[in-house]
Motif scaffolding. Sequence first.
Motif, PDB file in Angstrom:
ATOM      1  N   PHE A  21       0.823  -1.214   0.000  1.00  0.00           N
ATOM      2  CA  PHE A  21       0.000   0.000   0.000  1.00  0.00           C
ATOM      3  C   PHE A  21       0.858   1.266   0.000  1.00  0.00           C
ATOM      4  O   PHE A  21       0.453   2.305  -0.533  1.00  0.00           O
ATOM      5  CB  PHE A  21      -0.917   0.017   1.226  1.00  0.00           C
ATOM      6  N   SER A  22       2.029   1.205   0.620  1.00  0.00           N
ATOM      7  CA  SER A  22       2.869   2.401   0.748  1.00  0.00           C
ATOM      8  C   SER A  22       3.348   2.941  -0.598  1.00  0.00           C
ATOM      9  O   SER A  22       3.733   4.097  -0.703  1.00  0.00           O
ATOM     10  CB  SER A  22       4.071   2.108   1.651  1.00  0.00           C
ATOM     11  N   PHE A  23       3.315   2.102  -1.629  1.00  0.00           N
ATOM     12  CA  PHE A  23       3.738   2.535  -2.965  1.00  0.00           C
ATOM     13  C   PHE A  23       2.585   3.125  -3.775  1.00  0.00           C
ATOM     14  O   PHE A  23       2.785   3.592  -4.895  1.00  0.00           O
ATOM     15  CB  PHE A  23       4.347   1.352  -3.743  1.00  0.00           C
ATOM     16  N   LEU A  24       1.382   3.088  -3.226  1.00  0.00           N
ATOM     17  CA  LEU A  24       0.197   3.536  -3.950  1.00  0.00           C
ATOM     18  C   LEU A  24      -0.235   4.922  -3.494  1.00  0.00           C
ATOM     19  O   LEU A  24      -0.024   5.304  -2.344  1.00  0.00           O
ATOM     20  CB  LEU A  24      -0.956   2.551  -3.733  1.00  0.00           C
ATOM     21  N   SER A  25      -0.872   5.643  -4.414  1.00  0.00           N
ATOM     22  CA  SER A  25      -1.482   6.929  -4.043  1.00  0.00           C
ATOM     23  C   SER A  25      -2.708   6.670  -3.184  1.00  0.00           C
ATOM     24  O   SER A  25      -3.223   5.539  -3.134  1.00  0.00           O
ATOM     25  CB  SER A  25      -1.877   7.704  -5.299  1.00  0.00           C
ATOM     26  N   ALA A  26      -3.194   7.714  -2.523  1.00  0.00           N
ATOM     27  CA  ALA A  26      -4.357   7.543  -1.648  1.00  0.00           C
ATOM     28  C   ALA A  26      -5.568   6.975  -2.388  1.00  0.00           C
ATOM     29  O   ALA A  26      -6.217   6.036  -1.905  1.00  0.00           O
ATOM     30  CB  ALA A  26      -4.702   8.871  -0.980  1.00  0.00           C
ATOM     31  N   PRO A  27      -5.926   7.485  -3.596  1.00  0.00           N
ATOM     32  CA  PRO A  27      -7.074   6.894  -4.319  1.00  0.00           C
ATOM     33  C   PRO A  27      -6.838   5.425  -4.678  1.00  0.00           C
ATOM     34  O   PRO A  27      -7.761   4.608  -4.600  1.00  0.00           O
ATOM     35  CB  PRO A  27      -7.188   7.766  -5.568  1.00  0.00           C
ATOM     36  N   ASP A  28      -5.597   5.089  -5.068  1.00  0.00           N
ATOM     37  CA  ASP A  28      -5.307   3.696  -5.431  1.00  0.00           C
ATOM     38  C   ASP A  28      -5.378   2.777  -4.207  1.00  0.00           C
ATOM     39  O   ASP A  28      -5.778   1.616  -4.303  1.00  0.00           O
ATOM     40  CB  ASP A  28      -3.930   3.596  -6.090  1.00  0.00           C
ATOM     41  N   ARG A  29      -4.973   3.294  -3.047  1.00  0.00           N
ATOM     42  CA  ARG A  29      -5.094   2.505  -1.823  1.00  0.00           C
ATOM     43  C   ARG A  29      -6.553   2.166  -1.532  1.00  0.00           C
ATOM     44  O   ARG A  29      -6.893   1.039  -1.148  1.00  0.00           O
ATOM     45  CB  ARG A  29      -4.520   3.274  -0.638  1.00  0.00           C
ATOM     46  N   LEU A  30      -7.404   3.173  -1.709  1.00  0.00           N
ATOM     47  CA  LEU A  30      -8.824   2.950  -1.448  1.00  0.00           C
ATOM     48  C   LEU A  30      -9.395   1.900  -2.393  1.00  0.00           C
ATOM     49  O   LEU A  30     -10.177   1.033  -1.991  1.00  0.00           O
ATOM     50  CB  LEU A  30      -9.595   4.269  -1.597  1.00  0.00           C
ATOM     51  N   ALA A  35     -10.404  -5.129  -2.472  1.00  0.00           N
ATOM     52  CA  ALA A  35     -10.133  -6.489  -2.938  1.00  0.00           C
ATOM     53  C   ALA A  35     -10.705  -7.526  -1.985  1.00  0.00           C
ATOM     54  O   ALA A  35     -11.301  -8.521  -2.411  1.00  0.00           O
ATOM     55  CB  ALA A  35      -8.626  -6.697  -3.115  1.00  0.00           C
ATOM     56  N   CYS A  36     -10.526  -7.319  -0.700  1.00  0.00           N
ATOM     57  CA  CYS A  36     -11.045  -8.272   0.278  1.00  0.00           C
ATOM     58  C   CYS A  36     -11.024  -7.640   1.664  1.00  0.00           C
ATOM     59  O   CYS A  36     -10.427  -6.567   1.857  1.00  0.00           O
ATOM     60  CB  CYS A  36     -10.237  -9.572   0.277  1.00  0.00           C
ATOM     61  N   LEU A  37     -11.648  -8.306   2.614  1.00  0.00           N
ATOM     62  CA  LEU A  37     -11.754  -7.773   3.972  1.00  0.00           C
ATOM     63  C   LEU A  37     -10.384  -7.589   4.607  1.00  0.00           C
ATOM     64  O   LEU A  37     -10.130  -6.603   5.303  1.00  0.00           O
ATOM     65  CB  LEU A  37     -12.613  -8.707   4.832  1.00  0.00           C
ATOM     66  N   ARG A  38      -9.476  -8.515   4.370  1.00  0.00           N
ATOM     67  CA  ARG A  38      -8.146  -8.449   4.967  1.00  0.00           C
ATOM     68  C   ARG A  38      -7.410  -7.191   4.515  1.00  0.00           C
ATOM     69  O   ARG A  38      -6.758  -6.511   5.315  1.00  0.00           O
ATOM     70  CB  ARG A  38      -7.365  -9.700   4.563  1.00  0.00           C
ATOM     71  N   TRP A  39      -7.489  -6.904   3.231  1.00  0.00           N
ATOM     72  CA  TRP A  39      -6.819  -5.704   2.703  1.00  0.00           C
ATOM     73  C   TRP A  39      -7.469  -4.446   3.251  1.00  0.00           C
ATOM     74  O   TRP A  39      -6.802  -3.447   3.488  1.00  0.00           O
ATOM     75  CB  TRP A  39      -6.839  -5.726   1.172  1.00  0.00           C
ATOM     76  N   ARG A  40      -8.791  -4.519   3.416  1.00  0.00           N
ATOM     77  CA  ARG A  40      -9.496  -3.346   3.933  1.00  0.00           C
ATOM     78  C   ARG A  40      -9.062  -3.054   5.367  1.00  0.00           C
ATOM     79  O   ARG A  40      -8.958  -1.906   5.773  1.00  0.00           O
ATOM     80  CB  ARG A  40     -11.004  -3.581   3.864  1.00  0.00           C
ATOM     81  N   GLU A  41      -8.804  -4.093   6.124  1.00  0.00           N
ATOM     82  CA  GLU A  41      -8.363  -3.916   7.507  1.00  0.00           C
ATOM     83  C   GLU A  41      -6.991  -3.256   7.593  1.00  0.00           C
ATOM     84  O   GLU A  41      -6.662  -2.609   8.587  1.00  0.00           O
ATOM     85  CB  GLU A  41      -8.329  -5.280   8.213  1.00  0.00           C
ATOM     86  N   CYS A  42      -6.178  -3.418   6.542  1.00  0.00           N
ATOM     87  CA  CYS A  42      -4.824  -2.846   6.536  1.00  0.00           C
ATOM     88  C   CYS A  42      -4.785  -1.425   5.979  1.00  0.00           C
ATOM     89  O   CYS A  42      -3.725  -0.773   5.998  1.00  0.00           O
ATOM     90  CB  CYS A  42      -3.881  -3.734   5.717  1.00  0.00           C
ATOM     91  N   LEU A  43      -5.937  -0.979   5.452  1.00  0.00           N
ATOM     92  CA  LEU A  43      -5.946   0.316   4.763  1.00  0.00           C
ATOM     93  C   LEU A  43      -5.527   1.460   5.680  1.00  0.00           C
ATOM     94  O   LEU A  43      -4.792   2.361   5.269  1.00  0.00           O
ATOM     95  CB  LEU A  43      -7.340   0.588   4.182  1.00  0.00           C
ATOM     96  N   PHE A  44      -6.002   1.464   6.907  1.00  0.00           N
ATOM     97  CA  PHE A  44      -5.764   2.595   7.802  1.00  0.00           C
ATOM     98  C   PHE A  44      -4.663   2.307   8.816  1.00  0.00           C
ATOM     99  O   PHE A  44      -4.723   2.750   9.958  1.00  0.00           O
ATOM    100  CB  PHE A  44      -7.062   2.993   8.501  1.00  0.00           C
ATOM    101  N   TYR A  45      -3.654   1.604   8.387  1.00  0.00           N
ATOM    102  CA  TYR A  45      -2.473   1.415   9.211  1.00  0.00           C
ATOM    103  C   TYR A  45      -1.781   2.775   9.366  1.00  0.00           C
ATOM    104  O   TYR A  45      -1.591   3.503   8.381  1.00  0.00           O
ATOM    105  CB  TYR A  45      -1.526   0.414   8.540  1.00  0.00           C
ATOM    106  N   PRO A  46      -1.427   3.185  10.581  1.00  0.00           N
ATOM    107  CA  PRO A  46      -0.924   4.550  10.801  1.00  0.00           C
ATOM    108  C   PRO A  46       0.204   4.986   9.882  1.00  0.00           C
ATOM    109  O   PRO A  46       0.241   6.147   9.463  1.00  0.00           O
ATOM    110  CB  PRO A  46      -0.470   4.505  12.269  1.00  0.00           C
ATOM    111  N   ALA A  47       1.121   4.070   9.544  1.00  0.00           N
ATOM    112  CA  ALA A  47       2.264   4.466   8.715  1.00  0.00           C
ATOM    113  C   ALA A  47       1.843   4.919   7.324  1.00  0.00           C
ATOM    114  O   ALA A  47       2.586   5.639   6.648  1.00  0.00           O
ATOM    115  CB  ALA A  47       3.249   3.302   8.609  1.00  0.00           C
ATOM    116  N   LEU A  48       0.639   4.532   6.878  1.00  0.00           N
ATOM    117  CA  LEU A  48       0.175   4.891   5.532  1.00  0.00           C
ATOM    118  C   LEU A  48      -0.431   6.290   5.481  1.00  0.00           C
ATOM    119  O   LEU A  48      -0.605   6.841   4.404  1.00  0.00           O
ATOM    120  CB  LEU A  48      -0.861   3.870   5.044  1.00  0.00           C
ATOM    121  N   TRP A  49      -0.775   6.833   6.605  1.00  0.00           N
ATOM    122  CA  TRP A  49      -1.482   8.104   6.636  1.00  0.00           C
ATOM    123  C   TRP A  49      -0.806   9.093   7.591  1.00  0.00           C
ATOM    124  O   TRP A  49      -1.415   9.565   8.548  1.00  0.00           O
ATOM    125  CB  TRP A  49      -2.944   7.899   7.045  1.00  0.00           C
ATOM    126  N   PRO A  50       0.456   9.433   7.339  1.00  0.00           N
ATOM    127  CA  PRO A  50       1.110  10.419   8.206  1.00  0.00           C
ATOM    128  C   PRO A  50       0.528  11.815   8.014  1.00  0.00           C
ATOM    129  O   PRO A  50       0.610  12.655   8.896  1.00  0.00           O
ATOM    130  CB  PRO A  50       2.571  10.364   7.763  1.00  0.00           C
TER     131      PRO A  50
END
Length: 491
Positions: A21-30, A35-50
Amino acid sequence: MALCGDMGASSLPSELIVHIFSFLSAPDRLRASAACLRWRECLFYPALWPELRLNVHVSSAERPRLDFLMRKCGWFVRELRVEFAADNYLSAAAAAGTGSDAEPEADAQPSSRWLDDLRTYLEQVLCVLSSIRNNRNLQKLSLFGDISILQQNGSLSNAYLNKVDPGGKTIKQIQQLFEEILGNSRQLKWLSCGFMLEIVTPTSLSSLSNPIANTIEHLSLLDNHIPGNTTLITAVELERFVNLRSLALDFCDFTAEMARILASSNHVPLHRLSLLVHNISLKNKSLDKMPEDEDWKALTRHSTNLRVYMMAFDIKSDDMLRILKPSIPLERIHFDSYITCVSGAVVDLLSRQYAKFLTHFILMNDVLDMSGFPDLSDNRNEDPLVLLAWKCTRLSLLAVHGYTVWAHNLIAIARLRGSDLKVLEVTEESIDFDQGELADQDVDPVHNLIEQVSLGLGRPWHAVMDIELLSVFTEPARHFYREMQSFSEGI
C-alpha cells in the motif's frame, strides 16, 4: 476473486500488505482495499497516513465521510490540514442592500439554509477536534474556516449565533477542545488557524506548555470575528516562541513591541512573515502601535533572510502609504477590494522601495459596475505598472483585474520582464486600447496585442477571458490563507 483465495493475497502478512500500500497513491489505496476484507483492515495502518488533507464542504451529506475518516485517522495522524467551505447565502434583505458603496444592513437576516450550514459547520469542527484531542503525535495542525460572506464582512452577530448555538454551548465546547489539544500536544511544530469563528481565543495559546511553545516553528492566527480591540496573541505571549521561523497575523496585531521581541537575540531569525491588512480590523484597531521603520531595520538585521507577504483588503491608499515602511523586505503583495481602489502613488512607492525584493504583485478590484475601471496612469507621464516591471527586477508574477491596463503598456511590461515574468494574467475586460490603435484599419489591435506580448514573454500568451480562470481568483481570505501556507512551507 482467485487472488483472495486461501493461498492468495489475503494470506500475506499484514506488514507486507501495508508495504504494498505504501507505494500507492491515496485513491489507489482505497481501490485496492476493496479487494477483500483483509486488505481493507490494513488500509488505515498509521504508517500509511502520516498526513491528511481534507476539503470539507459544509453540508450534512459530508458528515458521515468526515466522521469515518477522523475516527480512523484522527488518533494517529501527524499532519492534519482541514479547509471548511460553504456556499454564500444572503437573504433578500441583505442582497438588496449590497452595492459598490453599501455597508451590510444592520437588520439583514441570514437565510434558513445559511443557518443550517452554520449549525453543520459547528458540528463538523467539533467532529475534527474531538478525534484529535488525544493525539500526541500531531506535529502540524492547520484549520481554515470559510462559512459565509456574512462572517467575512464582520456582520455575524451573537444574535445569529444564538439561533444555532443557544448560549454558545457548542462554541465553548469547541474552544475547550482546542485548548485541550494544545495542552496534550507533545510534538507540535506547526499551528495554523484562520477564520475559524472564535475557535481561537486570547487565552488559547496559554494552554501550550513552555517546552512545546519553545519548539513551535510556524504560527498563524487569524480571525475577523474577534470583538473590538481583542488580539489573539500578545507580545508577552510571543516571547515564549523562541524558535519561530514563520508567523502570520492580522497587521493590526503585529506591533512594534512584537517586532522588537522577534529581533532580540533570544529568538532564532524569522524567515517568513505574512500580514493581512483588513478594513474590518482598521475600523476597530489603531495603526499607532505598528512597527516603525527603525523597528523593521532592527528585525531585518537579526533576520537577514526575512521575507514578507502582505494582503490588503479594501484599504485606503492613505493608510497603505502609512503602512508601507521602506525597510520592510516585501516579497509579495496582493490588493483586493470591493469599495476602495489602489492609487498610482501606492504602486509608485512599491517600485521605489521594494525593487530588490518584490516578486509577486496582484491587483484585484471586484467591482460590480464594469463600465469604467480606475486608470492608474491618469495624469502621469509614466504608467505605474510599467515602472513596477522596470524597477522590480525579480518580479515573476503580475495579475490584474478591475483596473485599466492599456495595451501598449502591457506590451512594454512583457518586453521589460521577458521570460522572467512567469505569470502575466490580465482579464480581457481590464485591457483598453488607444484610439490610434483602434483607428488603424490594417491591424487587428487584439491580434497585435497577443502577438507582441507573446514575443516579449517568449511564450504564447492570451488575456484571461473569465475572471474565474485567474490562478489567483478565489475568496480573498481563502487565497491569503493558501498563499501564506505555501509561502511559509517554502522556507
